[in-house]
Design a protein around this motif. Structure first.
Motif, PDB file in Angstrom:
ATOM      1  N   ALA A 172     124.377  -7.607  26.247  1.00 57.89           N
ATOM      2  CA  ALA A 172     122.968  -8.335  26.107  1.00 57.89           C
ATOM      3  C   ALA A 172     122.944  -9.188  25.095  1.00 57.89           C
ATOM      4  CB  ALA A 172     122.164  -6.838  25.569  1.00 57.89           C
ATOM      5  N   GLU A 173     122.182 -10.074  25.320  1.00 67.24           N
ATOM      6  CA  GLU A 173     121.772 -11.193  24.537  1.00 67.24           C
ATOM      7  C   GLU A 173     120.530 -11.070  23.970  1.00 67.24           C
ATOM      8  OE1 GLU A 173     122.845 -16.087  25.185  1.00 67.24           O
ATOM      9  OE2 GLU A 173     121.693 -14.997  26.695  1.00 67.24           O
ATOM     10  N   ILE A 174     120.579 -11.388  22.522  1.00 67.21           N
ATOM     11  CA  ILE A 174     119.085 -11.961  21.897  1.00 67.21           C
ATOM     12  C   ILE A 174     118.792 -13.269  21.344  1.00 67.21           C
ATOM     13  CG2 ILE A 174     119.939 -11.067  19.875  1.00 67.21           C
ATOM     14  CD1 ILE A 174     117.384  -9.880  19.249  1.00 67.21           C
ATOM     15  N   PRO A 175     117.994 -14.022  21.966  1.00 67.64           N
ATOM     16  CA  PRO A 175     117.632 -15.313  21.494  1.00 67.64           C
ATOM     17  C   PRO A 175     117.079 -15.477  20.044  1.00 67.64           C
ATOM     18  CG  PRO A 175     116.470 -15.098  23.724  1.00 67.64           C
ATOM     19  CD  PRO A 175     116.939 -13.710  22.855  1.00 67.64           C
ATOM     20  N   PHE A 176     117.798 -16.348  19.187  1.00 68.86           N
ATOM     21  CA  PHE A 176     117.269 -16.687  17.839  1.00 68.86           C
ATOM     22  C   PHE A 176     116.137 -17.868  18.065  1.00 68.86           C
ATOM     23  CE2 PHE A 176     121.654 -15.646  16.631  1.00 68.86           C
ATOM     24  CZ  PHE A 176     121.474 -14.134  16.558  1.00 68.86           C
ATOM     25  N   ASP A 177     116.387 -18.992  18.956  1.00 70.20           N
ATOM     26  CA  ASP A 177     115.394 -20.053  18.894  1.00 70.20           C
ATOM     27  C   ASP A 177     115.922 -20.581  20.707  1.00 70.20           C
ATOM     28  OD1 ASP A 177     117.798 -21.790  18.796  1.00 70.20           O
ATOM     29  OD2 ASP A 177     117.261 -21.938  16.595  1.00 70.20           O
ATOM     30  N   GLU A 178     115.352 -21.825  20.920  1.00 71.90           N
ATOM     31  CA  GLU A 178     115.756 -22.284  22.103  1.00 71.90           C
ATOM     32  C   GLU A 178     117.287 -22.742  22.414  1.00 71.90           C
ATOM     33  OE1 GLU A 178     113.418 -25.983  22.595  1.00 71.90           O
ATOM     34  OE2 GLU A 178     111.405 -24.749  22.634  1.00 71.90           O
ATOM     35  N   ARG A 179     118.089 -22.722  21.347  1.00 75.58           N
ATOM     36  CA  ARG A 179     119.475 -23.153  21.533  1.00 75.58           C
ATOM     37  C   ARG A 179     120.407 -22.131  21.053  1.00 75.58           C
ATOM     38  NH1 ARG A 179     120.594 -28.258  22.917  1.00 75.58           N
ATOM     39  NH2 ARG A 179     118.966 -29.621  22.649  1.00 75.58           N
ATOM     40  N   TRP A 180     120.150 -21.161  19.946  1.00 71.93           N
ATOM     41  CA  TRP A 180     121.079 -20.209  19.652  1.00 71.93           C
ATOM     42  C   TRP A 180     120.482 -18.881  20.018  1.00 71.93           C
ATOM     43  CZ3 TRP A 180     125.322 -21.564  16.987  1.00 71.93           C
ATOM     44  CH2 TRP A 180     125.571 -22.876  16.675  1.00 71.93           C
ATOM     45  N   SER A 181     121.530 -18.280  20.371  1.00 74.72           N
ATOM     46  CA  SER A 181     121.164 -16.628  20.465  1.00 74.72           C
ATOM     47  C   SER A 181     122.458 -15.839  19.955  1.00 74.72           C
ATOM     48  CB  SER A 181     121.217 -16.542  21.962  1.00 74.72           C
ATOM     49  OG  SER A 181     122.432 -16.780  22.751  1.00 74.72           O
ATOM     50  N   GLY A 182     122.362 -14.518  19.641  1.00 75.29           N
ATOM     51  CA  GLY A 182     123.551 -13.697  19.688  1.00 75.29           C
ATOM     52  C   GLY A 182     123.698 -12.523  20.803  1.00 75.29           C
ATOM     53  N   PHE A 183     124.754 -12.006  20.620  1.00 80.95           N
ATOM     54  CA  PHE A 183     125.088 -11.106  21.871  1.00 80.95           C
ATOM     55  C   PHE A 183     126.213 -10.005  21.476  1.00 80.95           C
ATOM     56  CE2 PHE A 183     128.148 -14.659  22.249  1.00 80.95           C
ATOM     57  CZ  PHE A 183     129.539 -14.002  22.612  1.00 80.95           C
ATOM     58  N   GLY A 184     126.162  -8.800  22.032  1.00 78.51           N
ATOM     59  CA  GLY A 184     127.254  -7.811  22.004  1.00 78.51           C
ATOM     60  C   GLY A 184     127.825  -7.618  23.427  1.00 78.51           C
ATOM     61  N   GLU A 185     128.861  -7.051  23.410  1.00 80.08           N
ATOM     62  CA  GLU A 185     129.397  -6.712  24.705  1.00 80.08           C
ATOM     63  C   GLU A 185     130.529  -5.546  24.871  1.00 80.08           C
ATOM     64  OE1 GLU A 185     129.672 -11.234  26.826  1.00 80.08           O
ATOM     65  OE2 GLU A 185     131.510 -10.076  26.509  1.00 80.08           O
TER      66      GLU A 185
END
Length: 221
Positions: A172-185
């Motif tokens: 799953a991914e979680i956006p921080f802004d239009e360009r950056w995001s974090g994710f876990g797998e």
């Protein structure tokens, strides 16, 4: 190997059903484009038999490090395609008469296909699979160092390259802004028939099947 491939299939299907059942069937709304990701985590190698020549021992592995990166393209739909480079390492414990422990590591290059499952609150769940080859698989067995221990049979460095590798992915991914995001797998990874060569013509065989937990950051361009 059949049981492991079955686990890969089950992991992918369960991830699809769970995320599909709770996520709204809607597009994420991002524009297509290139992206890059970096990640790290823990890789746990399944216990297996270690064979050297006509001798064998039970190998027990403990989880250690995983690190890597990927570069990909996000299409105007649910699909993403990327190429990744990942390093994995695990400690190994074998009977004293066989060796004094060691390290089993790999580096692999895979092409992944990822399918976005929609939106679940702030999260964007996805599933995927990858296939590629190993740049190197290396098992280093140390000699027994205890003074009263019997001499070790199989110390040395054993390696191979160009083996088939494949994996299943759910995350799953979680956006921080239009360009950056974090994710876990979560990943199930395997290398097909890793027969390794050592000094003096020694041959070693030990299965390589891992369960990985990782987190990372992604940037769109």
């Amino acid at each position: 190997m059949f049981r492991f491939r079955s686990r890969i299939l089950v992991t992918t299907l369960v991830g699809t059903l769970l995320a599909g059942g709770v996520a709204m069937a809607q597009e994420a709304g991002d524009q297509p484009g290139f992206y890059a990701r970096v990640y790290g985590g823990i890789s746990t190698l399944s216990d297996t038999r270690v064979d050297v020549g006509m001798s064998s021992a039970s190998g027990e592995f403990s989880g250690r490090t995983l690190a890597g990166g990927a570069f990909g393209y996000d299409y105007e739909g649910p699909w993403r395609v990327e190429i990744e480079y990942t390093y994995r390492s695990s400690d190994v414990k074998v009977p004293a008469g066989f060796a004094g422990g060691g390290d089993y590591a790999s580096t692999a290059i895979l092409v992944n296909g990822l399918y976005n499952l929609g939106q679940l609150g702030p999260l964007r769940p996805y599933v995927g699979a990858g296939i590629g080859f190993t740049r190197e698989v290396d098992l280093d067995l140390k000699p027994q160092t205890a003074p009263s221990a019997p001499p070790s049979f199989a110390p040395g460095s054993y390696s191979s390259s160009g083996r088939l590798a494949f994996q299943a992915i759910t995350g799953a991914e979680i956006p921080f802004d239009e360009r950056w995001s974090g994710f876990g797998e979560l990943r199930a990874f395997a290398i097909d028939s890793p027969n390794l060569s050592g000094s003096g013509g020694k041959k070693l065989r030990a299965d390589y099947q891992t369960f990985d937990v990782l987190v990372g950051v992604s940037r769109r361009f």
